[in-house]
Design an enzyme around this catalytic site. Structure first.
Site, PDB file in Angstrom:
ATOM      1  N   SER A 191      10.194  12.667  -8.997  1.00  0.00           N
ATOM      2  CA  SER A 191       9.274  13.332  -8.076  1.00  0.00           C
ATOM      3  C   SER A 191      10.027  13.844  -6.858  1.00  0.00           C
ATOM      4  CB  SER A 191       8.142  12.387  -7.654  1.00  0.00           C
ATOM      5  OG  SER A 191       8.650  11.200  -7.068  1.00  0.00           O
ATOM      6  N   GLY A 192      10.987  13.045  -6.346  1.00  0.00           N
ATOM      7  CA  GLY A 192      11.708  13.475  -5.158  1.00  0.00           C
ATOM      8  C   GLY A 192      13.215  13.413  -5.258  1.00  0.00           C
ATOM      9  N   ASP A 230      16.229   8.442  -5.829  1.00  0.00           N
ATOM     10  CA  ASP A 230      16.693   7.200  -6.448  1.00  0.00           C
ATOM     11  C   ASP A 230      18.161   6.973  -6.098  1.00  0.00           C
ATOM     12  OD1 ASP A 230      17.872   5.429  -8.587  1.00  0.00           O
ATOM     13  OD2 ASP A 230      15.781   5.398  -9.220  1.00  0.00           O
ATOM     14  N   SER A 261      16.421   8.547 -11.863  1.00  0.00           N
ATOM     15  CA  SER A 261      15.324   9.465 -12.181  1.00  0.00           C
ATOM     16  C   SER A 261      15.814  10.776 -12.785  1.00  0.00           C
ATOM     17  CB  SER A 261      14.494   9.752 -10.918  1.00  0.00           C
ATOM     18  OG  SER A 261      15.286  10.375  -9.916  1.00  0.00           O
ATOM     19  N   TYR A 305       7.777   1.354   2.514  1.00  0.00           N
ATOM     20  CA  TYR A 305       7.644   0.794   3.857  1.00  0.00           C
ATOM     21  C   TYR A 305       7.929   1.876   4.894  1.00  0.00           C
ATOM     22  CZ  TYR A 305      12.582   0.894   4.996  1.00  0.00           C
ATOM     23  OH  TYR A 305      13.831   1.329   5.292  1.00  0.00           O
ATOM     24  N   TYR A 333      15.697   0.474  -3.002  1.00  0.00           N
ATOM     25  CA  TYR A 333      17.125   0.611  -2.735  1.00  0.00           C
ATOM     26  C   TYR A 333      17.872   0.173  -3.992  1.00  0.00           C
ATOM     27  CZ  TYR A 333      15.752   0.799   2.219  1.00  0.00           C
ATOM     28  OH  TYR A 333      15.177   1.132   3.421  1.00  0.00           O
TER      29      TYR A 333
END
Length: 531
Positions: free
Chosen positions: A102-103, A106, A111, A183, A470
């Site tokens: 998606s972005g 990773d 990904s 977060y 992470y």
């Protein structure tokens, strides 16, 4: 005579490889077309002049873009949900390994890179990025390809007193971000992004679209913090908006070793998790020049904060709880919540909020990262040993994020993310370097692993803990489709503690053949008597 024979052999192999790649692409496209009523966009193959730029477009870690790293056979950019459904159906039917992003943030490139299974294809969700904000309902539906920054901006368009408690980095893809927890600077007030998800829509292993009611509470639990790409493909999240004041306050106060950084940081460890829930103070630790000539280096600790209130109220809180920092009125910047997002993300002060719509990362480098959770203050002697090690590295970075507040009030089994009560703060370690040479990679990887070993005396153990967003393949990895849950627990227990067992059970139920898999995906139960 041997040379022409060898050349011919290589040419035959190359031609066979090209033919295989072309046939895979052709068969996949035909299958997509047969399984979707919406016209299929063209697939981007390796031979396409745009392939490299599209593959690299959102990838953050340059280590995984080197020529030696395996590349997908082609990239598919679905423009409709039915395309995602068809991609799953066809990848299963044709037995093609599927990765999806998606972005692209990773940390270990999982990904968009597969180093354990080739050939593979990449599904990029960048074109699925609609955001529908409903202020009256205090909610929004956000598609997986939208960035965190886009989500924040679209919320602020509708209301100056609503926000969402997710990431500090504005270019994160919201789809994968929430699967790991998500977060941000409002976590002490409202918890994680994953704690504030009301519903979701996901494509399962059968190519069906399931919402919360259809998927059931076990799967809905697993996708909110259980790590990305293990249970299906997130299409969109329904997130709960949270109230924010019209005026918030931000500040950054640096302290070098010469300015008493060691004692100040020791004190921060004692108070950071106990401060007012409206106050989030993280510490960004870097090596900087101690003088203008650059002859001497020092460690700088920068206290970077968001307070959900005005400056006068903040100063009262700080004077009562953390006067050692020496915060003054001139350090405080009163602003809107949306502009605080830009400030915390590191944009220049005159940057307009519209930059969030660009979705561009401010950090793109060769890097390695690791994480830890701390439950007892690190003594000053431990900090001094840490400084010695940081000063030996070229470009080290540590970020200490405070816990407490709402993070301590939510059960560690409420969602798969388990790092709750008892944690003072989380550490992120990063080292970065300038080029892709093996020599530099080895040097910096060895350094960060040595630092991680040093910190073992001061962080949570039994097991040592880590944050799944992470990603760290040093902790262990699945070597093939049939990795057992016992083997995977080496890293699974660190990311998820006792929740790992339940994640394996959910995975075994919803994806028993382990179609959705990568180097640290949740495994399935291989035998009835196992686990």
């Amino acid at each position: 005579m041997a040379f022409p024979i060898l050349t011919t052999f290589v040419l035959v192999l190359f031609s066979a490889s090209c033919a295989t790649s072309a046939s895979v692409q052709e068969n996949f496209f035909q299958c997509l077309d047969a399984n979707s009523d919406v016209p299929i966009p063209a697939l981007c193959s390796r031979s396409n002049s745009s392939f490299t730029s599209l593959l690299n477009s959102t990838a953050q870690n340059l280590r995984y873009l080197l020529p030696s790293v395996p590349k997908p056979e082609f990239i598919f950019f679905p423009s409709h949900e039915s395309h995602v459904q068809a991609a799953v159906i066809c990848a299963r039917k044709l037995a093609i390994h599927l990765r999806f992003r998606s972005g692209g943030h990773d940390y270990e490139g999982l990904s968009y890179v597969s180093e354990t299974e080739t050939p593979f294809i990449l599904l990029d969700l960048a074109r699925l990025r609609s955001i529908d904000v409903d202020i009256d309902d205090n909610s929004a539906w956000v598609q997986a390809g939208a960035t965190v920054g886009e989500v924040y901006y679209r919320i602020s368009e509708k209301s100056k007193t609503h926000g969402f408690p997710a990431g500090l980095c504005s270019s994160l893809g919201i789809g994968g971000h929430i699967t790991g927890g998500a977060y941000g600077s409002m976590m002490r007030k409202y918890g994680l992004g994953a704690d504030n998800v009301l519903d979701a829509r996901i494509v399962d292993v059968n190519g069906e679209i399931l919402d919360r009611a259809a998927m059931g509470e076990d799967l809905f639990w697993a996708i909110r913090g259980g790590g990305g790409a293990s249970f299906g493909i997130i299409l969109e999240w329904k997130i709960k908006l949270v109230p924010v004041p019209e005026t918030v306050t931000v500040f950054t106060v640096p302290k070098t070793l010469e300015q008493g950084a060691t004692k100040t940081l020791y004190r921060w460890q004692q108070v950071a998790d106990k401060l007012d829930n409206d106050l989030f103070i993280r510490v960004v630790i870097q090596v900087t020049n101690a003088d203008q000539k650059g002859d001497e280096r020092t460690v700088t600790t920068a206290y970077n904060a968001l307070y959900l209130g005005d400056a006068d109220s903040l100063l009262g809180v700080m004077n009562r709880s953390f006067p050692e920092l020496g915060l003054t009125r001139k350090d405080c910047i009163e602003t809107s919540w949306i502009k605080s997002v830009l400030y915390i993300a590191g944009f220049p002060s005159d940057t307009p909020p519209e930059v969030l719509l660009q979705g561009k990362s401010l950090f793109k480098n060769y890097f390695k990262a690791k994480s830890d959770f701390v439950q007892q203050p690190i003594p000053e002697t431990g900090l001094k040993g840490l400084w010695e090690r940081l000063l030996k590295e070229d470009s080290p970075l540590m970020i200490w994020n405070p816990y407490g507040g709402m993070m301590s009030n939510i059960s560690e089994s409420a969602i798969p993310f388990p790092h709750r009560k008892g944690n003072l703060f989380k550490i992120q370690y990063v080292t970065s370097w300038s080029d892709g040479s093996d020599e530099l990679k080895t040097k910096h990887m060895d350094w960060i692993r040595g630092l991680y070993d040093y910190m073992s005396a001061y962080v949570r153990t039994s097991p040592r803990a880590a944050y799944v967003n992470y990603r760290d393949l040093d902790l262990g990895m699945n070597r093939n489709k049939n990795t057992s849950s016992a083997e995977a627990s080496a890293w699974g227990d660190m990311y998820f503690k006792g929740n790992f067992r339940r994640l394996v059970q959910v995975k075994s139920k919803v994806d028993p053949d382990n179609f959705f898999r990568h180097e640290q995906s949740i495994p399935v139960v291989l035998e009835q008597n196992q686990d």
